[in-house]
Design an enzyme around this catalytic site. Structure first.
Site, PDB file in Angstrom:
ATOM      1  N   ASP A 127      -0.568  33.630  64.295  1.00  0.00           N
ATOM      2  CA  ASP A 127       0.263  34.796  64.049  1.00  0.00           C
ATOM      3  C   ASP A 127       0.039  35.165  62.579  1.00  0.00           C
ATOM      4  O   ASP A 127      -0.397  34.333  61.777  1.00  0.00           O
ATOM      5  CB  ASP A 127       1.746  34.518  64.333  1.00  0.00           C
ATOM      6  CG  ASP A 127       2.533  35.827  64.484  1.00  0.00           C
ATOM      7  OD1 ASP A 127       1.990  36.896  64.124  1.00  0.00           O
ATOM      8  OD2 ASP A 127       3.684  35.792  64.956  1.00  0.00           O
TER       9      ASP A 127
HETATM   10  C1  BGC Z   1       4.103  39.377  64.748  1.00  0.00           C
HETATM   11  C2  BGC Z   1       3.046  39.465  65.835  1.00  0.00           C
HETATM   12  C3  BGC Z   1       2.095  40.582  65.531  1.00  0.00           C
HETATM   13  C4  BGC Z   1       1.478  40.348  64.175  1.00  0.00           C
HETATM   14  C5  BGC Z   1       0.506  41.434  63.764  1.00  0.00           C
HETATM   15  C6  BGC Z   1       3.497  39.334  63.375  1.00  0.00           C
HETATM   16  O1  BGC Z   1       4.492  39.464  62.407  1.00  0.00           O
HETATM   17  O2  BGC Z   1       4.890  38.234  64.952  1.00  0.00           O
HETATM   18  O3  BGC Z   1       3.659  39.653  67.088  1.00  0.00           O
HETATM   19  O4  BGC Z   1       1.123  40.666  66.526  1.00  0.00           O
HETATM   20  O5  BGC Z   1       2.524  40.320  63.203  1.00  0.00           O
HETATM   21  O6  BGC Z   1       1.170  42.616  63.515  1.00  0.00           O
END
Ligand code: BGC
Length: 763
Positions: free
Chosen positions: A232
């Site tokens: 993530d």
């Molecule tokens: C979120 C993800 C997301 C990623 C990219 C993160 O903060 O938890 O779900 O895909 O950012 O935007």
């Protein structure tokens, strides 16, 4: 590109080049390697629309992204219980990605809804892992049919936003296996996602993004995952440990800083270079899978997708309550006889905040949709409340009350404003804004026919539930939710969605209440497997609306439940069939739900668990046969003594119905388990347990003889009172073997006792 060819490419790379490929080039791209002709590829959020950022990247929905179509969020699509429809949504998203040259869409988000307070519940599917897994697999299959990858997230234990980057979720093994892992397992086994996103948090003391147990042993070795694991955004802590654990791609770019750590670790011998090669191979396998299937003919048809968004939304709207007020006959309605109250009727809340936030192509609220249908003059509008602050505005409320008085029916468009739920923080309570609750109460005082239409990503308390005649749950229904709401309100479309979660009466009823969101950086999942309806049913607790609940404008009759065998071995499939008839006066779809209940178990189990569902469309008067096949997992629980799923021999109920609390038909099947649990006897083994095992029972005879237990006769009236027989029996049953040393008149020595126990343990 074949794996062999990718390996040949990797063999030509320097260690530095390989390390460089293990992290992003920027916010949204993988690294390229010009020297060897390796292209970069783009990834974008997800999940319910394409959030492709052209310029400045961010992952919190702050900066703008290209104009795209916002489909209903996960909370809503799960309510459809419609795998075909969610597959269609996936195909459409795949097509947009092809048109926009995005290789992977970052979704679906499938964490279990442990608490109604999780700020990100609006993106997630369900409190039930079976439903979440099936919906996820359908979404993934849809997207990937267009040769675009998905990223199942957030694997795993990311069930809250509070301290999501640092919290350590303490989850016992059985609960992991029965509640928090199965949706990911089904997604991986049932749809082979190209990528999996490792979550921010720790589970049981270890960052998931570094965990060999979760990223390699379970994900790859047990489930057969063959894509890349991506962190993530910002989930990497110890990069080298991540490579060891199986975390292939770091996102976003670390600007070389952590690549350097990989290089250093290989050079000083603390990291096996073969693991770096493996990570690069996993990444390139997907980069090429996309490159080799580019579809230049793909188009992102925003107008067409806007229409589709509305058609999907109507399949997701749940009719929670209807005491004869719905549908509304707009055609015959007099001028200004329907009051539309609430800002959300003109400016609906239809998506959540954060990384999934879409820059919408169009927005259609119910008022605009009513206008498009030619019903504008039938409606009298009042704004009712502001949604950017929770303050009662007496003027707005008075206007609403006046409008409601004039009309024959009042439809109040209410729900949670953006500030109440979003990625990045959890809700503080389960209530709607006070100004909206008051508005509903005041309107209900002057108008007997009140319908509340809700916009929210997670359950809300409804103190006014008994004062309104209709409740329509729209969840966050995407940019064309208004069209769908009008179709449901007017009866042009028959509501057919069901709740993918329980609505408890109040927050404190929820099983995680005492342990959410934890203390400091630790959260203990003390409720164990008893999440959602598994808890409420076990506790025989009244809820506001049960899991699986949803009304229709027609009636469905269930009949002819059959199982193909009354007795099966655990490895044999069981086929369940039944007939469903639309016995009402309108065509419509029904979600038939199948639950399995273990009648008796040595371990504590939920009253019942969802193990099948089917959505079927039936014309008025039509009947269809519905069929389910159950496999051994449907009867199993996770037994930690063998680290495996285990079926206990015995009777199971097959329960079929229209919701978890509306079971219409049932049958009993005997399932014979074939696995044996290991038994190890020791001095604490009880006589009762030993006597159940014929071989051990024989060996234990000398102990029984030596002990005074056999002669121990306690009679009523001799100071022991009533129930003395039962007491004596219980005393023997629960007497540990070592008791003979205390009550055996010295006839059994400790050595002899140990010899007998050793003999009992001999195979
Ligand atoms: C979120 C993800 C997301 C990623 C990219 C993160 O903060 O938890 O779900 O895909 O950012 O935007």
């Amino acid at each position: 590109m074949e794996r062999e060819k990718i390996r040949e490419l990797i063999a030509k790379m320097t260690l530095e080049e390989k390390a460089n490929l293990c992290s992003g080039a920027d916010f949204w791209h993988t690294e390229s390697l010009e020297r060897l002709g390796i292209p970069a590829s783009m990834v974008s959020d997800g999940p319910h629309g394409l959030r492709k950022q052209d310029q400045e990247g961010d992952h919190l929905g702050v900066n703008d992204s290209i104009t795209a179509v916002c489909f209903p969020a996960g909370c809503a699509t799960a309510a459809s219980f419609d795998t075909a429809m969610i597959g269609k949504l996936g195909e459409t998203l795949g097509e947009c990605c092809q048109a926009e040259d995005v290789s992977v869409i970052l979704g679906p988000a499938i964490n279990i809804k442990r608490s109604p307070l999780c700020g990100r519940n609006f993106e997630y599917y369900s409190e039930d892992p079976y439903l979440a897994g099936k919906m996820a697999a359908a979404y993934i299959n849809g997207v990937q049919s267009k040769h675009i990858g998905t990223s199942v997230k957030h694997y795993m234990g990311n069930n809250q936003e509070t301290r999501r980057l640092s919290v350590d979720a303490k989850i016992d093994e059985r609960t992991l296996r029965e509640i928090y892992l199965p949706a990911f397992e089904e997604a991986v086994k049932g749809a082979k996602p190209w990528t999996v996103m490792a979550s921010y948090n720790k589970v049981n003391g270890e960052h998931v993004s570094e965990s060999k147990k979760f990223l390699t042993d379970i994900l790859r070795d047990e489930w057969g995952f063959d894509g890349y694991v991506v962190s993530d955004w910002g989930a990497v802590c110890d990069r080298v440990q991540g490579i060891r654990g199986g975390m292939d791609l770091e996102m976003p770019a670390s600007h070389g800083l952590r690549d350097e750590l990989i290089v250093r670790a290989v050079k000083d011998g603390s990291l096996d270079e073969a693991l770096v090669d493996k990570a690069v191979e996993n990444i390139l396998n997907i980069v090429y899978r996309y490159q080799e299937h580019r579809d230049p003919s793909a188009v992102f048809d925003r107008e067409k997708d806007h229409q589709l968004s509305g058609r999907i939304a109507r399949e997701c709207i749940v009719l929670l309550k209807n005491e004869g007020v719905l549908p509304i006959d707009f055609k015959r309605a007099e001028k200004e006889s329907v009051a539309f109250i609430g800002k959300f009727s003109k400016d609906p809340r239809f998506q959540g905040g954060g990384s999934s936030h879409i820059t919408c192509y169009q927005k259609t609220g119910a008022f605009a949709a009513a206008k498009a249908l030619g019903f504008e003059d039938k409606i009298i509008y009042a704004k009712g409340y502001e949604d950017d602050r929770d303050v009662i505005d007496e003027t707005l409320m008075q206007e609403a009350v006046e409008a409601a008085k004039k009309a024959k029916v009042a439809v109040i468009f209410a729900g949670l404003p953006d500030a109440f739920e979003s990625e990045g923080f959890d809700r503080k309570h389960m209530r709607m804004p006070d100004c909206q609750n008051r508005l509903i109460e005041e309107v209900a005082k002057v108008q007997p026919n009140v319908i509340v239409v809700l916009h929210n990503g997670s359950p809300v308390e409804m103190p006014w539930v008994g004062k309104v005649k209709g409740i329509v749950e729209s969840y966050l229904g995407g940019e064309n939710v208004g069209t769908a709401q009008m179709e449901i309100l007017s009866g042009m479309f028959n509501p057919c969605a069901k709740l993918p979660e329980t609505f408890p009466k109040k927050l404190s009823d929820n099983p995680s209440y005492l342990n959410f969101p934890g203390v400091g950086n630790e959260v203990e999942y003390k409720e164990g497997i008893f999440v959602g309806y598994r808890y409420y049913e076990k506790k025989e607790m009244d809820v506001l609306f049960p899991f699986g609940h949803g009304l229709s404008y027609t009636q469905f009759t269930y009949s002819d439940l059959k199982i193909d065998k009354d007795r099966i071995r655990e490895d044999e499939p069981l086929t369940v069939t039944l007939k469903v008839t639309n016995s009402g006066s309108m065509a419509g779809s029904e979600v038939v739900q199948l639950y399995v209940s273990d009648k008796e178990s040595r371990v504590v189990r939920p009253v019942k668990e969802l193990k099948g569902f089917a959505k079927i469309f039936l014309d008025q008067g039509e009947s269809k046969e519905v069929s389910f096949t159950l496999d051994q997992r449907a009867f199993s629980y996770y037994e930690t003594a063998i680290s495996d799923w285990f079926v206990e021999s015995g009777e199971f109920e097959i329960l079929v119905g229209a919701s978890s609390s509306d079971i219409r038909l049932q049958k009993t099947v005997y399932v014979e388990g074939t696995k044996k649990l290991p038994v190890v006897y020791d001095l604490d083994s009880t006589m009762g347990d030993v006597l159940k095992d014929p071989r051990a029972a024989k060996l234990v005879e000398p102990i029984r003889k030596a002990s005074t237990m056999e002669e121990l006769t306690i009679t009523e009236g001799e100071g022991m009172g009533a129930g003395a027989d039962e007491m004596a029996t219980a005393m023997e049953e629960f007497a540990p073997l070592r008791n003979v040393l205390s009550f055996g008149n010295g006839t059994m020595t400790p050595d002899r006792l140990q010899e007998i126990v050793d003999e009992m343990n001999r195979p």
